[in-house]
Scaffold this motif. Structure first.
Motif, PDB file in Angstrom:
ATOM      1  N   ASN A 189       0.792  -0.978   0.085  1.00 21.95           N
ATOM      2  CA  ASN A 189      -0.059  -0.230  -0.043  1.00 21.95           C
ATOM      3  C   ASN A 189       0.894   1.186  -0.119  1.00 21.95           C
ATOM      4  O   ASN A 189       0.435   2.467   0.151  1.00 21.95           O
ATOM      5  CB  ASN A 189      -0.994  -0.117   1.384  1.00 21.95           C
ATOM      6  N   CYS A 192       3.167   2.319   1.980  1.00 20.09           N
ATOM      7  CA  CYS A 192       3.231   3.170   3.342  1.00 20.09           C
ATOM      8  C   CYS A 192       4.576   3.413   3.982  1.00 20.09           C
ATOM      9  O   CYS A 192       4.899   4.454   4.590  1.00 20.09           O
ATOM     10  CB  CYS A 192       2.285   2.549   4.395  1.00 20.09           C
ATOM     11  N   ARG A 193       5.565   2.536   3.365  1.00 21.69           N
ATOM     12  CA  ARG A 193       6.705   2.867   3.716  1.00 21.69           C
ATOM     13  C   ARG A 193       7.221   2.458   4.970  1.00 21.69           C
ATOM     14  O   ARG A 193       8.195   2.926   5.754  1.00 21.69           O
ATOM     15  CB  ARG A 193       7.422   4.178   3.275  1.00 21.69           C
ATOM     16  N   ALA A 194       6.345   1.751   5.956  1.00 20.83           N
ATOM     17  CA  ALA A 194       6.483   1.480   7.234  1.00 20.83           C
ATOM     18  C   ALA A 194       7.840   0.720   7.431  1.00 20.83           C
ATOM     19  O   ALA A 194       8.560   0.617   8.431  1.00 20.83           O
ATOM     20  CB  ALA A 194       5.351   0.674   7.953  1.00 20.83           C
ATOM     21  N   VAL A 203      10.776   2.826   7.763  1.00 22.69           N
ATOM     22  CA  VAL A 203      10.576   3.597   9.081  1.00 22.69           C
ATOM     23  C   VAL A 203      11.298   2.630  10.073  1.00 22.69           C
ATOM     24  O   VAL A 203      12.047   3.194  10.883  1.00 22.69           O
ATOM     25  CB  VAL A 203       9.135   3.891   9.541  1.00 22.69           C
ATOM     26  N   TRP A 253       6.286  -5.285  10.700  1.00 22.53           N
ATOM     27  CA  TRP A 253       5.423  -3.998  10.607  1.00 22.53           C
ATOM     28  C   TRP A 253       4.567  -3.895   9.419  1.00 22.53           C
ATOM     29  O   TRP A 253       3.783  -2.765   9.356  1.00 22.53           O
ATOM     30  CB  TRP A 253       6.263  -2.822  10.548  1.00 22.53           C
ATOM     31  N   LEU A 264       1.726  -4.967   7.950  1.00 31.38           N
ATOM     32  CA  LEU A 264       0.483  -5.663   8.336  1.00 31.38           C
ATOM     33  C   LEU A 264      -0.427  -5.657   6.933  1.00 31.38           C
ATOM     34  O   LEU A 264      -1.507  -6.836   7.013  1.00 31.38           O
ATOM     35  CB  LEU A 264      -0.436  -4.900   9.161  1.00 31.38           C
ATOM     36  N   ASN A 265      -0.001  -5.374   5.819  1.00 31.46           N
ATOM     37  CA  ASN A 265      -0.634  -5.926   4.664  1.00 31.46           C
ATOM     38  C   ASN A 265      -0.162  -7.180   3.964  1.00 31.46           C
ATOM     39  O   ASN A 265      -0.395  -7.475   2.824  1.00 31.46           O
ATOM     40  CB  ASN A 265      -0.708  -4.705   3.892  1.00 31.46           C
ATOM     41  N   PRO A 284       2.807   5.086  14.276  1.00 29.57           N
ATOM     42  CA  PRO A 284       1.936   4.824  13.093  1.00 29.57           C
ATOM     43  C   PRO A 284       0.765   5.827  12.922  1.00 29.57           C
ATOM     44  O   PRO A 284       0.276   6.293  13.517  1.00 29.57           O
ATOM     45  CB  PRO A 284       1.457   3.487  13.493  1.00 29.57           C
ATOM     46  N   GLU A 326      -4.484  -4.472  14.366  1.00 24.50           N
ATOM     47  CA  GLU A 326      -4.765  -5.768  14.007  1.00 24.50           C
ATOM     48  C   GLU A 326      -6.033  -6.177  14.646  1.00 24.50           C
ATOM     49  O   GLU A 326      -7.031  -7.054  13.855  1.00 24.50           O
ATOM     50  CB  GLU A 326      -3.647  -6.747  14.094  1.00 24.50           C
ATOM     51  N   LEU A 346      -5.430  -0.222  -3.514  1.00 20.88           N
ATOM     52  CA  LEU A 346      -5.712   0.711  -2.348  1.00 20.88           C
ATOM     53  C   LEU A 346      -4.446   1.411  -1.709  1.00 20.88           C
ATOM     54  O   LEU A 346      -3.445   0.350  -1.546  1.00 20.88           O
ATOM     55  CB  LEU A 346      -6.758  -0.320  -0.994  1.00 20.88           C
ATOM     56  N   VAL A 347      -4.405   2.469  -1.173  1.00 22.65           N
ATOM     57  CA  VAL A 347      -2.905   2.805  -0.751  1.00 22.65           C
ATOM     58  C   VAL A 347      -3.186   3.631   0.424  1.00 22.65           C
ATOM     59  O   VAL A 347      -4.279   4.030   1.017  1.00 22.65           O
ATOM     60  CB  VAL A 347      -2.538   4.025  -2.062  1.00 22.65           C
ATOM     61  N   SER A 348      -2.199   4.045   0.927  1.00 24.83           N
ATOM     62  CA  SER A 348      -1.897   4.330   2.211  1.00 24.83           C
ATOM     63  C   SER A 348      -1.222   5.743   2.484  1.00 24.83           C
ATOM     64  O   SER A 348      -0.524   6.023   1.442  1.00 24.83           O
ATOM     65  CB  SER A 348      -1.410   3.784   3.536  1.00 24.83           C
ATOM     66  N   CYS A 349      -1.156   6.663   3.657  1.00 24.28           N
ATOM     67  CA  CYS A 349      -0.300   7.286   3.904  1.00 24.28           C
ATOM     68  C   CYS A 349       0.878   6.912   4.498  1.00 24.28           C
ATOM     69  O   CYS A 349       1.068   5.620   4.497  1.00 24.28           O
ATOM     70  CB  CYS A 349      -0.877   8.542   4.954  1.00 24.28           C
ATOM     71  N   TYR A 350       1.828   7.843   4.654  1.00 30.05           N
ATOM     72  CA  TYR A 350       3.072   7.407   5.172  1.00 30.05           C
ATOM     73  C   TYR A 350       3.036   6.668   6.476  1.00 30.05           C
ATOM     74  O   TYR A 350       2.159   7.073   7.612  1.00 30.05           O
ATOM     75  CB  TYR A 350       4.097   8.681   5.635  1.00 30.05           C
ATOM     76  N   ASN A 351       3.620   5.601   6.660  1.00 32.29           N
ATOM     77  CA  ASN A 351       3.834   4.746   8.063  1.00 32.29           C
ATOM     78  C   ASN A 351       2.557   4.467   8.497  1.00 32.29           C
ATOM     79  O   ASN A 351       2.204   4.661   9.913  1.00 32.29           O
ATOM     80  CB  ASN A 351       4.641   5.294   8.849  1.00 32.29           C
ATOM     81  N   CYS A 352       1.235   4.020   7.646  1.00 29.63           N
ATOM     82  CA  CYS A 352       0.146   3.615   8.234  1.00 29.63           C
ATOM     83  C   CYS A 352      -0.406   2.345   7.393  1.00 29.63           C
ATOM     84  O   CYS A 352      -0.328   2.387   6.469  1.00 29.63           O
ATOM     85  CB  CYS A 352      -0.807   4.827   8.099  1.00 29.63           C
ATOM     86  N   PRO A 353      -0.702   1.452   8.394  1.00 28.05           N
ATOM     87  CA  PRO A 353      -0.937   0.124   7.868  1.00 28.05           C
ATOM     88  C   PRO A 353      -2.630   0.159   6.966  1.00 28.05           C
ATOM     89  O   PRO A 353      -2.916  -0.811   6.379  1.00 28.05           O
ATOM     90  CB  PRO A 353      -1.203  -0.821   8.881  1.00 28.05           C
ATOM     91  N   MET A 354      -3.264   1.222   7.134  1.00 31.34           N
ATOM     92  CA  MET A 354      -4.628   1.424   6.714  1.00 31.34           C
ATOM     93  C   MET A 354      -4.449   1.717   5.141  1.00 31.34           C
ATOM     94  O   MET A 354      -3.381   1.698   4.776  1.00 31.34           O
ATOM     95  CB  MET A 354      -5.255   2.631   7.345  1.00 31.34           C
ATOM     96  N   LYS A 355      -5.557   1.640   4.389  1.00 32.56           N
ATOM     97  CA  LYS A 355      -5.692   1.636   3.049  1.00 32.56           C
ATOM     98  C   LYS A 355      -6.880   2.609   2.773  1.00 32.56           C
ATOM     99  O   LYS A 355      -7.883   2.153   2.117  1.00 32.56           O
ATOM    100  CB  LYS A 355      -5.689   0.424   2.173  1.00 32.56           C
TER     101      LYS A 355
END
Lengths: 188, 662
Positions: free
Chosen positions: A21, A23-25, A28, A130, A132-133, B73, B229, B296-305
């Motif tokens: 996705n 996010c680049r986690a 990080v 990290w 989660l996807n 996050p 999660e 589906l994409v997210s913002c920086y350092n976030c597992p959501m989409k």
């Protein structure tokens, strides 16, 4: 004489780019883990993984830092996959003079993924934990391999890179000078 | 050493062409944290109340939140603050994405911009090297297109860019600042950027951001991820699917839009369509969404989409990114029944850089005026018959400010007054001169009444959150909800849980339930959590907005303390949020905000209770430490270490020496 066969755990990260996705986690947490003190600072510029992230081309590609190389390739490849053109060097893991990726931002010393080696060992590398996807999934498998030769350590790689940058003589001069200065300060 | 923050702001004067790197006072971090809090302080200190929002003296601040750039996050929000040309009050539109962390890594907490450049420019921040660069070749370019051109021109594919489109350049009062999948869109802050001759900001940073207590901080971040999660596997039972999870409403992933399409109003916030969501509509919308959404994409350092890449070649729209409710705003305002229309017009609107909430409503307002004969063919030459085509027509007129578009570009409130001839009556969905989410309901909801009336962001989603929006239908669902409701503030557990457990029983009907003291507490909690997020840069989608979020009043003080090294507990954090909230109010009070402005639209609810509403507002003001006019009292300001604000308000005669207001 034939080399001895030896059982070896091969650590693999399976990368499913379709699940990324962007996010680049992974970047990080990689930079945090490898910081001194551990988790004390954060800077994706120091990460040993990099997400090639071009959302408007729908390109999301996590790439891990691999071997250091002193010289760039003679030719460059471009991949077109599903109609998407990946820039030259996109899939390459090398810390290489041709680009900024996989080098310490200040010193330009090479970076390499070490699968979060630590004592006690982590269950899986943190980038995987990290993610989660599940774009990054850790797998281990056992392989029979030839007795492996000693792998160079981080420090050795770093010195090698310094030699490439400044020349052997200069680096050995500096090392000698530092050694002398340390010895002197100990005496004092 | 400064932790979590860099301790430096960039100060840019576009009139002089000057750039300065200025160290900040750590005391201000203790008082306000960062983000919105310190932005409000800068605006209070430097923007006198008579400053015209589109003049060079207005200040535009791009701020990181305190935790942006740390591994927390979802701490990725850029908080953009300025005086809005539309509301004339301080506005603080925010966006996710990647800009704020990049700015931290470049070594800055904020970019503070004043003045006006003689020609169009953009700002290039590359670690220590900061340049004001010519952007005349980018004039008229789309917001996303501009970002791409700048990255190419700089040879920096990893530069993060925020840009305005044509609407911002032309100072449309609802112009946005666009940044990939995110946009800071409310309040016309894109117009302020345009008025300064600033087309874009590009940032690249490769420096470190430090945290004070690394192991502890990391452990807390891991707990947040674990809870994310957990929530992914445990959606809230008994609420519509769109409200069951966390993140911003998952409208890119979920195609079931029964709740929005049947509960919210269509057209110019006019019509409920309770039977809209049929099997056929559902099937057509599902197909449309599956065709349009590529990933589906997210913002920086976030597992959501929460966002999506949209590509729909059949519609002739170039690829763009979308999130949340903007999928529906144009569709519903245009009374268009097909979702394809939403995907096609939203892409164009994003390149022009306009707010996805206000823009459709301004256009629906114009269509109504035309149908009522107030606007005529003379105002709208060649106006198409089809509503969808009309929207494309109006969008072009507005962003170019051609003909009537020049008036409509000021938004519903100002346009209605400029057009006259009874147009004012069609302005029925604005508060504080700002278009609101189109909801028209039956019985007064006293909790939402307070939030609509007093929310300083003039946007309901930025004050509501964490509290169920309707009673759970059964006892079992209520009990299930409260059994692990850990997010409730200390000391409020019993009261808030009792509220959820009994709400829905006979005798718990609006408007006289819940009791006013409980309304005050519920609203204050919801709002305070937003003000905390606005200073830390944590996304409301993981914190103040959804039911049972991973960040809450119990772990936030620990996270902030571990990151910064400050010692902040629950009460301390609440106090900082209250200080920030009060300071924003003070800025606006100094610009004329009074009780008369705190009015939800007349027809927002069919059943209104003016005397009771006045009583609720009185008690809420009192609860907040404000006087009857909604002005923070002298003693409140002093208690919050805002003595200088009290003195200023007394000097101006807004507060009397005894603390009474005018």
């Amino acid at each position: 004489m034939k080399p001895e066969k030896k059982k070896k755990i091969v650590k693999t990260i399976r990368i499913d780019v379709d699940k990324c996705n962007g996010c680049r986690a992974c970047e990080v947490v990689c930079s945090a883990f490898h910081a001194a003190p551990k988790y004390g600072n954060n800077n994706p510029g120091r990460a040993r993984i990099r997400v090639i992230h071009e959302p408007l081309k729908n390109i999301f590609l996590p790439v891990y830092a691999g071997e250091y190389t002193a010289a760039e390739c003679m030719g460059r490849d471009k991949y077109i996959i599903d109609g998407k053109e990946y820039d030259e060097c996109a899939f390459c893991r090398a810390s290489c003079p041709s680009r900024e990726a996989f080098k310490e931002p200040d010193s330009e010393l090479p970076l390499k993924c070490d699968m979060c080696e630590s004592d006690p060992p982590l269950e899986k590398p943190l980038c995987v934990q990290w993610c989660l996807n599940d774009a990054l999934v850790y797998e281990e498998r056992e392989e029979e391999v030839d007795e492996e030769e000693e792998k160079p350590e981080d420090a050795e790689l770093a010195v090698e890179a310094l030699i490439d940058k400044y020349g052997f003589d200069k680096v050995s001069d500096v090392l000698a000078r530092i050694a002398a200065a340390k010895a002197a300060s100990k005496k004092a | 050493m400064r932790y979590a923050e860099t301790g430096y702001n960039l100060e840019i004067d576009l009139s002089k062409g000057s750039i300065e790197r200025v160290p900040t006072d750590p005391k201000l971090t203790e008082l306000h944290l960062g983000g919105l809090g310190t932005n409000a302080r800068i605006i209070w200190d430097r923007v006198p109340p008579d400053v015209d929002p589109l003049s060079p003296d207005n200040i535009l601040i791009f701020s990181t939140g305190l935790l942006c750039g740390t591994p927390a996050p979802g701490a990725n929000r850029t908080i953009v603050s300025t005086i809005s040309p539309q509301t004339l009050f301080m506005h603080f539109s925010m966006m996710g994405g990647f800009l704020a962390p990049e700015l931290k890594y470049a070594g800055y907490d904020k970019v503070v911009i004043k003045g006006k450049s003689p020609s169009l420019v953009y700002l290039w921040i590359n670690n220590d090297k900061v340049e004001i660069r010519d952007a005349t070749h980018l004039h008229g370019k789309g917001a996303l297109e501009t970002a791409e051109l700048i990255r190419q021109e700089l040879g920096e594919p990893r530069a993060q860019v925020a840009a305005i489109g044509l609407a911002g350049e032309n100072s449309v009062y609802f112009a946005s600042i666009e940044h990939g999948r995110s946009s800071a869109s409310r309040g016309g802050i894109g117009a302020v950027m345009g008025s300064k001759g600033l087309k874009a900001i590009a940032v690249r940073g490769t420096k470190d951001v430090h945290v004070a207590k690394p192991e502890r901080f990391f452990e807390l971040c891991n707990e947040v991820l674990k809870y994310i999660e957990f929530r992914a596997k445990n959606p809230i039972k008994g609420v519509p699917p769109i409200l069951a999870g966390i993140g911003s409403p998952q409208e890119m992933a979920i195609h079931d839009e029964e709740w929005h399409t049947t509960s919210f109003a269509w057209g110019n916030a006019r019509h409920r369509r309770k039977g809209f969501w049929t099997k056929e509509v559902e099937e057509s919308w599902r197909r449309s969404q599956e065709r349009a959404v590529q990933r589906l994409v997210s913002c920086y350092n976030c597992p959501m989409k929460c966002g999506a890449i949209i590509s729909y070649p059949a519609l002739g729209v170039s690829r763009y990114m979308m999130k949340c409710y903007s999928k529906l705003t144009y569709v519903m305002a245009a009374m268009a029944d097909d979702l394809d229309f939403g995907f096609s017009i939203a892409g164009l609107a994003q390149e022009y850089g306009v707010d996805g909430y206000s823009t459709p409503q301004v256009m629906a307002f114009a269509v109504e005026l035309y149908e009522a004969g107030i606007l005529t063919d003379a105002d709208l030459p060649g106006f198409p018959k089809d509503n969808k085509e009309r929207f494309f027509y109006l969008l072009e007129k507005i962003v170019r400010r051609e003909g009537i578009g020049d008036v409509l570009a000021k938004g519903v409130y100002w346009a209605a007054r400029e057009i006259g001839k009874g147009a004012e009556a069609f302005d029925h969905n604005t508060i504080k001169r700002h278009e609101q989410i189109p909801i028209k309901l039956g019985m007064l909801n006293p909790i939402y009444f307070v939030m609509w009336a007093t929310g300083e962001k003039a946007n309901i989603t930025q004050i509501e959150g964490q509290l169920p929006q309707a009673p759970f239908p059964t006892k079992e669902l209520r009990e299930d909800f409260v059994k692990d409701w850990i997010q409730v503030p200390t000391g409020k557990e019993e009261r808030f849980k009792k509220f959820v457990l009994e709400w829905g029983d006979p005798g718990t009907e609006f408007p006289f339930y819940p009791p006013i003291d409980l309304i005050c507490e519920l609203v204050d909690w919801q709002e305070t959590m937003h003000y905390i997020d606005d200073s830390t840069g944590i996304c409301a989608g993981l914190s103040s907005f959804p039911l049972k979020p991973p960040y809450h009043i119990h772990n936030l003080p620990l996270i902030i303390s571990a990151a910064t090294g400050l010692e902040i507990d629950e009460d301390g954090l609440w106090e900082i949020a209250r200080r920030n909230r009060t300071l924003v109010r003070a800025v606006n009070v100094r610009r004329g905000l009074r009780r008369k402005d705190e009015k939800p639209p007349e027809d927002h609810w069919k059943k209104r209770f003016p005397e009771y509403e006045a009583k609720i507002l009185d008690e809420y003001y009192e609860y907040k430490g404000w006087n009857k006019e909604g002005i923070p009292k002298k003693e409140t300001l002093e208690r919050l270490e805002l003595d200088f604000v009290a003195q200023d308000l007394v000097r101006r005669g807004i507060l009397e020496g005894n603390g009474e207001g005018k």
